[in-house]
Design a protein around this motif. Structure first.
Motif: not given
Length: 320
Positions: A178-195
């Motif tokens: 967060a200190r060096f790349d606060p807007l970096g990307t994360h892998p998608v972990v929400d597979l849409g099952f809740y929706t």
């Protein structure tokens, strides 16, 4: 005072834009939605001196008209806040939902309360938060003792899904990034099952484009660091300074692959961990476990939804 104008929810709902200045992505606003009791309507309870302020969860916005009607049928004035960079408040070019500290939302909530005029009119304030909104309001109430008269949390995100030990192990890694790349990307972990579960149950209406994507907003290190810091504060113990009701599903289902049980369980949070964390937020906490409920207990199948509203009604009668 700002101007109230018609809302996308139609008759009975209005919205007001709350200017919050600018940040690196441009204009920042929050949006307050309101619904009031109909003149001459027969009331089912006595919350006529109460204002309700609802705050949504991650990748969300306010659309729960049945929830608003529950309170207006009891005489309350109902308000809902689309926080900056969510729903009605999201502007082109902004990273949806992004903040680097949860107390940034003090400005959003403060602007909403000013527009509501709750304390100026000597009315009671009931805060109602879902998921991330529950975490946000819990910490806000603890920082502003004596402002809220009651707190209702609908599956609040009070602990990371990895649990306390997992959170403590992950925090240094997330904080460093967060200190060096606060807007970096994360892998998608929400597979849409809740929706998918909500759509199967018919409790999720069509949303304006971009307001509630099926797999959620992209997440970023700066945002996750803010969430983990909030969880750590709850784990250390806070006091919201008022009675609290926490509504949770009776069970969780891991969202690794689709499972029909996701239509009657929380597939987002580990509800047993949330129940334990909820005991650390106030001196008086009522925990209601709703059998058959989804992550948003008020978007569950009819029987579970009715049980959730019954639990809320019973608790609210103690406030009247």
């Amino acid at each position: 005072m700002g101007e109230w104008r018609p809302d996308v929810l139609g008759d009975g709902f209005e919205q007001q834009t709350l200017p919050l200045g600018e940040d690196a992505e441009g204009e920042v606003v929050a949006t307050l939605v309101r619904s009031r009791p109909h003149p001459g309507a027969r009331l089912f309870g006595d919350l006529r001196d109460t204002d309700v302020l609802y705050v949504h969860g991650w990748s969300d916005y306010f659309f729960q008209t049945d929830l608003a009607r529950f309170f207006t049928d009891r005489g309350a004035r109902f308000y809902a806040l689309d926080l900056r960079k969510y729903g009605r408040s999201l502007r082109p070019g902004q990273a949806p939902g992004y903040i680097a500290a949860l107390d940034v939302y003090d400005a959003d909530i403060g602007a909403a309360l000013d527009a509501m005029a709750t304390k100026r009119e000597n009315r009671c304030l009931l805060l109602l938060g879902h998921s991330t909104g529950g975490l946000t309001l819990t910490l806000w109430a603890a920082r502003h003792p004596g402002v809220a008269d009651a707190l209702v949390l609908n599956s609040p995100w009070l602990e990371l899904q990895l649990g306390p030990l997992g959170r403590q192990a992950l925090a240094p890694i997330v904080n460093a990034r967060a200190r060096f790349d606060p807007l970096g990307t994360h892998p998608v972990v929400d597979l849409g099952f809740y929706t998918r579960a909500q759509r199967d149950l018919g409790t999720l209406p069509d949303s304006p484009e971009g307001w509630r994507p099926p797999q959620g907003f992209p997440t970023h290190p700066g945002w996750l660091a803010a969430i983990i810091a909030g969880h750590a504060r709850v784990a250390s113990g806070v006091d919201v300074g008022c009675p609290a009701l926490v509504l949770l599903s009776a069970r969780s289902t891991p969202a690794l692959t689709w499972n029909d049980a996701m239509r009657e369980t929380d597939s987002v949070l580990v509800v047993d961990d949330i129940a334990r964390s909820a005991t650390r937020i106030a001196r008086t906490v009522t925990i209601a476990r709703i059998d058959g409920a989804l992550h948003d207990v008020f978007l569950s199948a009819p029987d579970a939804r009715a049980r959730a509203f019954d639990a809320l009604a019973a608790w609210a009668r103690g406030l009247a």
